[in-house]
Write an enzyme that holds these catalytic residues in place. Structure first.
Site, PDB file in Angstrom:
ATOM      1  N   ALA A  11       0.814  -1.220   0.000  1.00 47.74           N
ATOM      2  CA  ALA A  11       0.000   0.000   0.000  1.00 47.74           C
ATOM      3  C   ALA A  11       0.846   1.268   0.000  1.00 47.74           C
ATOM      4  CB  ALA A  11      -0.937   0.011   1.209  1.00 47.74           C
ATOM      5  N   SER A  12       2.143   1.133   0.193  1.00 51.13           N
ATOM      6  CA  SER A  12       3.041   2.290   0.245  1.00 51.13           C
ATOM      7  C   SER A  12       3.490   2.681  -1.157  1.00 51.13           C
ATOM      8  CB  SER A  12       4.267   1.957   1.103  1.00 51.13           C
ATOM      9  OG  SER A  12       5.323   2.871   0.858  1.00 51.13           O
TER      10      SER A  12
END
Length: 216
Positions: A11-12
């Protein structure tokens, strides 16, 4: 070549930048997941590797490097076999660097101003001034692409993988790109790049977090 470790969380956006650069360069990676939601970045073991407690972090046979764009440049310089990915020519390289700096100092900052308050449930709508501010910067990106197939010229570079991976989360949240035809064309080109599907999976996680908390 021994496998290189990449400490990663899908998700980064910055983690996706490092991953997609590695895929473009063609360097093998051993992915080590650091779950930011479980605060694994604050574990004693990880803090010894990266006192900044963020992802990504690269471990190339004991050489530790953080900051996604630094990682992208390092991988391209050390392992790249195609000079066009990160040109040695000083002027061409300067354009690639400028595009990456434009992302980290402008696009990413404005994207986070929109998304992070929504993800962390502080806001449930996008403020008009923030929307306009981000769109103004997308207009610049669209202009860069007006006479070029890729963001830094005629060839794909780590500037493309950087900006695509960085912005993929907000695009996955459904940002209206109808006013940016050149960005739309570029995104279609990006869909053919190595690592695209992996990046898309992580971007969907980010986009879903944004959409979940948006007022319908």
């Amino acid at each position: 070549m021994s496998s290189i470790k990449l400490y990663y969380y899908p998700a980064s956006g910055p983690a996706r930048i490092a991953l997609m650069a590695a895929r473009l360069v063609g360097v093998p990676l051993q992915i080590e997941i650091v779950d930011l939601m479980k605060r694994e970045q604050f574990s004693e073991a990880y803090l010894k590797i990266n006192p900044q407690h963020c992802v990504p972090t690269l471990d190339d046979d004991g050489f530790i490097l953080s900051e996604s764009r630094a990682i992208a440049c390092y991988l391209a310089d050390k392992y790249g076999t195609d000079d066009s990915i990160y040109p040695k020519d000083i002027k061409k390289r300067a354009i690639v660097n400028q595009r990456m700096y434009f992302d980290c100092s402008t696009l990413l900052v404005k994207m986070r101003a929109i998304c992070h308050p929504i993800i962390f449930n502080i806001e449930n709508e996008i403020k008009e001034n923030l929307r306009d501010d981000f769109n103004a910067s997308l207009s610049v990106l669209d202009k860069y692409l007006e006479n070029n197939e890729w963001v830094a010229g005629e060839h794909v570079t780590i500037a493309d993988t950087t900006i695509f991976a960085s912005m993929s989360g907000i695009f996955a949240a459904g940002w209206d790109l109808s006013y940016f035809p050149n960005i739309q064309r570029w995104l279609k080109n990006c869909s053919n790049l190595p690592g695209y599907e992996e990046i898309k999976e992580g971007a969907k996680i980010y986009g879903d977090l944004v959409k979940k908390n948006l007022k319908q």
